[in-house]
Enzyme design. Structure first.
Site, PDB file in Angstrom:
ATOM      1  N   CYS A   7      48.003  16.391  67.457  1.00 38.15           N
ATOM      2  CA  CYS A   7      48.117  15.458  68.414  1.00 38.15           C
ATOM      3  C   CYS A   7      48.062  14.145  68.184  1.00 38.15           C
ATOM      4  O   CYS A   7      48.819  13.033  68.668  1.00 38.15           O
ATOM      5  CB  CYS A   7      47.724  15.632  69.819  1.00 38.15           C
ATOM      6  SG  CYS A   7      47.533  17.240  70.562  1.00 38.15           S
ATOM      7  N   HIS A  18      52.418  13.033  77.674  1.00 36.07           N
ATOM      8  CA  HIS A  18      51.771  13.500  76.261  1.00 36.07           C
ATOM      9  C   HIS A  18      52.815  14.389  75.523  1.00 36.07           C
ATOM     10  O   HIS A  18      52.259  15.594  75.527  1.00 36.07           O
ATOM     11  CB  HIS A  18      50.331  13.838  76.431  1.00 36.07           C
ATOM     12  CG  HIS A  18      49.641  13.963  75.520  1.00 36.07           C
ATOM     13  ND1 HIS A  18      49.874  13.453  74.236  1.00 36.07           N
ATOM     14  CD2 HIS A  18      48.665  15.214  74.845  1.00 36.07           C
ATOM     15  CE1 HIS A  18      49.123  13.814  73.112  1.00 36.07           C
ATOM     16  NE2 HIS A  18      48.431  15.014  73.505  1.00 36.07           N
TER      17      HIS A  18
END
Lengths: 129, 382
Positions: B83, B330
């Site tokens: 991420c 996200h």
């Protein structure tokens, strides 16, 4: 998972085999080729303690596909008596039975079924001691 | 080392972009950034993306994106750190310009998560496959374990986590690019479906599609182009154990601490100089732990800062003015770049209804896995 990948991990999953650094004494589970503490590359094989306690925990309610029939299930970070930490399911108890610091014992159990053929994968889980 | 500035920013809306492809969302964001910079060429590209191979079956992202952006044959490579892929892609662009190898560089991030792949599985590949995932852990589960020990040690509760979600949605409601543009209440979070106790679905960032890009160059070239000069004054990156249970202290995100220390050192500043920050709130508990590692408060006190409203848009140190991962969305590889887009908008004074007053120095913190990698950047408007 592909069988060579599964087979390689059997000493750890079935017998809790770890590596102890011959120079600084740090124990690694799973074994490593180089000690992250002292950079030594010499290890001796040891078997971990089967007794320990819960460091922290959760109850999984939304699971990956191969675990979806098991929800809700408890999973914890466990510190064994020799100071080594690992992650394992805590079974034969309810979510509300979980607490930080509770003593546990490692047991040999079925972990999951792999793929459409349903090949059974084994390993360690914990039960409240 | 040459001084580096950002002269162009661009992003897509974040959300369920079912009518747009992976390549098209990236190119859309890249073209916006190039137009914003007003440059007629770029010298190289870095594309942050976590796992397009699992999400849409596509690898070789560097070449694909240069091809469709029409910038081939320039060098273009995909950067991956779960991420934190976007933040690390930016760091490579920074190094590329600072070193003098290239003058005008594009740093981008992209992810397409809603095309039908098993998202829980794809994301879990950022954890230890053999010693975490094998036992049935998930990412909400890992952060839930951090939350339980945080509650146990410091006396915080789910209500404090809920305050973070409420604050980030309040900010996101002011962001036209956010996936969720609606405010929520504490009770919405407390009554939401539990994913991994004590983390509910409303403590969790969503599954998103999106892309973001920035154009990086030297301060000298930025001034020649007559652009507002947003300088990159600090860059720091660090790693930690891949498995959460291997950490010396489960509550310490050492990679965040070390990446921040390195960025502060390069910038020659301390945490008290930071005006606002975009941080990696993949789950509400992460925002608390990160605030402490960044040095915004003492260990175990972050939840009190939240309770006092110090991290709200009008607070002492606004955190996640964009809405954060929780509300803005996200799309994992895009997140690190989108954080930088927000900081540049704030520093330029272009953040509209969510503009922070007197924004001068902003920080971004982007994290991979349960904290096994972290990258921090600090920006200052001249």
């Amino acid at each position: 998972m592909p069988s060579p990948r599964y087979t390689r991990e059997i000493p750890q999953r079935y017998r809790l085999e770890a590596a102890k650094c011959k120079k600084c004494g740090k124990i690694f589970f799973p074994p490593r080729l180089v000690c992250s503490n002292c950079k030594s590359r010499e290890f001796e094989k040891i078997t971990l303690s089967e007794e320990g306690k819960i460091v922290t925990y959760t109850t999984i309610r939304v699971a990956p596909e191969q675990f979806s029939t098991q929800v809700p299930y408890n999973i914890a970070i466990i510190e064994l008596n020799d100071g080594v930490r690992l992650m394992a399911q805590v079974v034969d108890c309810k979510p509300e039975d979980m607490a930080i610091g509770k003593p546990v014992r490692m047991v040999f159990r079925k972990i999951q079924e792999e793929g459409a053929a349903g090949i059974i994968c084994y390993g360690y889980k914990a039960v409240l001691a | 080392m040459r001084e580096v500035a950002i002269i162009g920013i661009g992003m897509t809306k974040f959300g369920e972009l079912w009518t747009k492809s992976l390549r098209d969302i990236f190119v859309e964001a890249a073209l916006k950034a190039i137009d914003d910079a007003g440059v007629d060429h770029i010298d190289s590209m870095y594309v942050g993306t976590m796992t397009p191979g699992l999400f849409v079956g596509q690898e070789h992202i560097g070449a694909l994106m240069a091809d469709y952006l029409g910038t081939a044959p320039i060098p273009s490579v995909r950067i991956e750190s779960a991420c934190a892929s976007g933040g690390f892609a930016f760091r490579q662009a920074f190094i590329d310009v600072a070193s003098g190898i290239n003058d005008i560089v594009l740093a981008g991030g992209v992810e397409k998560m809603t095309d039908g792949a098993d998202v829980t599985y794809a994301l879990s590949t950022a954890a230890d496959q053999e010693y975490e995932c094998y036992h049935g852990i998930t990412f909400p589960g890992l952060y839930a374990m951090i939350a339980n020990i945080y509650f146990h040690k410091y006396g915080a509760s789910r209500k404090h986590l809920a305050m973070i979600a409420v604050k980030n949605h309040k900010n996101g409601a002011l962001n036209p690019n956010a996936q969720f543009q609606g405010e929520i209440t504490i009770d919405d979070v407390l009554n939401a479906t539990m994913v991994a106790d004590p983390i509910s679905v409303m403590d969790s960032s969503p599954v998103s599609d999106g892309a973001a890009c920035v154009i990086v160059t030297t301060v000298e070239i930025a001034k020649k182009l007559g652009k507002p000069v947003v300088k990159v004054i600090g860059s720091g990156a660090a790693t930690d154990t891949i498995a959460l249970h291997q950490r010396k202290d489960i509550l310490n995100l050492d990679a965040v601490k070390f990446s921040a220390e390195r960025a502060y050192k390069m910038a020659g500043i301390t945490p008290t100089d930071i005006g606002f920050a975009e941080v990696h709130d993949c789950f509400t508990i992460a925002e608390l732990c990160i605030m402490e590692e960044l040095g915004f408060c003492e260990r175990g006190k972050a939840y009190q800062m939240v309770e006092k409203g110090e991290t709200a848009l009008e607070g002492r140190i606004p955190i996640n003015p964009s809405g954060g991962l929780k509300s803005k969305g996200h799309p994992v590889g895009a997140t690190g770049i989108a954080q930088i887009v927000e900081v540049v908008e704030q520093l330029r004074g272009n953040a509209g209804k969510r503009q922070i007053k007197n924004a001068r120095i902003g920080l971004t913190q982007n994290m991979g896995g349960s904290g096994a990698s972290s990258v921090v950047h600090i920006f200052k408007i001249e």
